[in-house]
Design an enzyme around this catalytic site. Structure first.
Site, PDB file in Angstrom:
ATOM      1  N   ASP A  27       0.867  -0.996   0.068  1.00  0.00           N
ATOM      2  CA  ASP A  27      -0.135  -0.045   0.159  1.00  0.00           C
ATOM      3  C   ASP A  27       0.853   1.200  -0.149  1.00  0.00           C
ATOM      4  O   ASP A  27       1.660   1.412   0.972  1.00  0.00           O
ATOM      5  CB  ASP A  27      -1.227   0.140   0.998  1.00  0.00           C
ATOM      6  N   ASP A 120      -3.240   2.493  -5.974  1.00  0.00           N
ATOM      7  CA  ASP A 120      -2.118   2.435  -4.986  1.00  0.00           C
ATOM      8  C   ASP A 120      -1.678   1.528  -4.069  1.00  0.00           C
ATOM      9  O   ASP A 120      -1.417   1.488  -3.080  1.00  0.00           O
ATOM     10  CB  ASP A 120      -2.023   3.863  -3.980  1.00  0.00           C
ATOM     11  N   GLU A 121      -2.569   0.357  -4.297  1.00  0.00           N
ATOM     12  CA  GLU A 121      -2.425  -0.952  -3.404  1.00  0.00           C
ATOM     13  C   GLU A 121      -2.547  -2.372  -4.303  1.00  0.00           C
ATOM     14  O   GLU A 121      -3.219  -2.316  -5.351  1.00  0.00           O
ATOM     15  CB  GLU A 121      -3.266  -0.689  -2.257  1.00  0.00           C
TER      16      GLU A 121
END
Length: 424
Positions: A27, A120-121
């Site tokens: 993350d 974003d993860e």
């Protein structure tokens, strides 16, 4: 720090008990804000907020801003009241997408089993990479080092025996850390958490469980499963009961199909001029089309969202005759949808464009429209927009945008508007 519920035993030294813990959750830390700091090193250590104007919302905030209570999805006006010294940076979604694509490529070098769940993860299953790269903690350190070296941003990594536990662990590791939850310690770790930490437990579900005296994961795990099902429903109750005991059989899926692409913007002041709303829809349609082309996708369905000054949200959608990734075609559909919305005489606060029904451009048979057959070919428009993509890739998302000319006060043919930029 992460806003997720924290475990009282999360910082316990579990040693190097990595057997059976092959799932990683990576993350990015304050992703949008971190990308901006990498581009503007002079802002490091300052409270930076990424988002729109005063009537927009916060997309991301540095940890210095979060110390004042600023967080994502907060109205910008509220954020500035809590942190008046904050430096507001407008978002550059093209730059974020470029960094996200690069990070996912780095993760793909570690293992083929990468499931991207957002910009974003991602989850990784590194069971097959251990012989080549080492144990999961070593792989996590390798990922964090490569991400920082290539893009100047940090990420946190959670390691566990299941996706659910790995995601919880990454939240506890933030910012810029690693946390391993060994298989044998999973239940103890979970029992120290509030019930709101479980996947699928929002405010309503948390309140429903509280009415049955269930406020912690330990209380949920010690309850009879039928009691939990009576509180939240048969399927959800069984799922939450399994999670409370660390049971999550879902594997890492390496190919996660994108279901939709959207963009929206809140106006600085409410807009009564429909032509202005339609012009903003042109920018949003162009943004969606750019994302489609970067992903190699086309769409069949266009939707618009309009929020009026009284905070009513109205949506309309249309299925296109032929799939497309051309911004002007998306805009023409969105413009007609907007024109057909009954605003009740109220000005517009927010406008959004979304495309659904996505498919791979390479696998889609595309029939020419009547306009293409007798007039301006879509190929020419697509080439122009692809050229704009290349300009954005080099000089940033704000360096060029599509516009419209006015014919009798009505937006007509697509034009290209260049925004002044340093092209040196």
């Amino acid at each position: 720090m992460s806003r997720a519920p924290r475990s009282a035993v999360a910082n316990r030294d579990w040693g190097r008990e990595e057997d059976g813990c092959s799932i990683l959750h990576v993350d990015m830390d304050a992703f949008f804000a971190s990308v901006e700091l990498a581009r503007r090193p002079q802002l490091r250590g300052l409270p930076v907020v990424v988002g729109g104007a005063a009537r927009g919302v916060v997309l991301a905030a540095t940890y210095e801003a979060r110390a004042f209570g600023v967080h994502a999805a907060m109205p910008m006006s509220a954020a500035l009241r809590q942190c008046p010294q904050a430096i507001v940076v407008p978002p550059d979604h093209h730059a974020y997408h470029e960094v996200s694509t690069g990070v996912m490529r780095l993760l793909g070098d570690v293992t083929a089993l990468v499931e991207q769940v957002s910009v974003d993860e991602a989850f990784l299953d590194v069971a097959g990479a251990r012989r080549r790269l080492g144990p999961p903690t070593v792989i996590a350190a390798l990922i964090r080092r490569r991400v920082h070296e290539h893009y100047g941003i940090t990420c946190s990594v959670g390691i566990g025996s299941t996706k659910f536990v790995a995601k919880l662990a990454s939240g506890h590791a933030k910012p810029d850390g690693v946390l391993l939850i060994p298989r044998r310690a999973t239940v103890d770790f979970l029992r120290s958490l509030p019930v709101g930490a479980l996947w699928g437990v929002g405010e309503r579900t948390e309140a429903a469980l509280a009415r049955w005296g269930i406020r912690t994961v330990a209380e949920l795990a010690d309850s009879d499963v039928t009691t939990v099902q009576q509180a939240v429903g048969r399927v959800a109750g069984a799922h939450l009961f399994d999670l409370s005991w660390g049971r999550d059989p879902r594997p890492v899926f390496p190919h996660r199909a994108e279901k939709s692409v959207s963009a929206e913007e809140t106006f600085v002041v409410d807009v009564a001029d429909l032509a202005v709303v339609q012009q903003k829809a042109r920018d949003l349609a162009d943004r969606c089309a750019t994302r489609l082309r970067l992903k190699g996708l086309v769409t069949r369905t266009v939707s618009v969202k309009i929020r009026t000054s009284d905070f009513r949200t109205l949506t309309r959608s249309r299925t296109l005759q032929t799939p497309t990734d051309v911004g002007r075609e998306l805009y023409l559909a969105a413009r007609e949808l907007i024109a057909g919305v009954d605003l009740g005489g109220l000005p517009v606060r927010l406008v959004g464009v979304r495309v659904d029904g996505l498919s791979a451009a390479s696998d889609t048979i595309r029939h020419p429209t009547l306009e293409e057959a007798v007039g301006e070919p879509a190929r020419g428009r697509r080439e122009v927009e692809q050229a704009m993509d290349r300009v954005r890739g080099r000089f940033g998302g704000a360096s060029i945008h599509a516009g419209t000319t006015q014919v009798g006060g009505v937006p007509s043919r697509s034009t290209t508007t260049f925004v002044p930029a340093d092209l040196s």
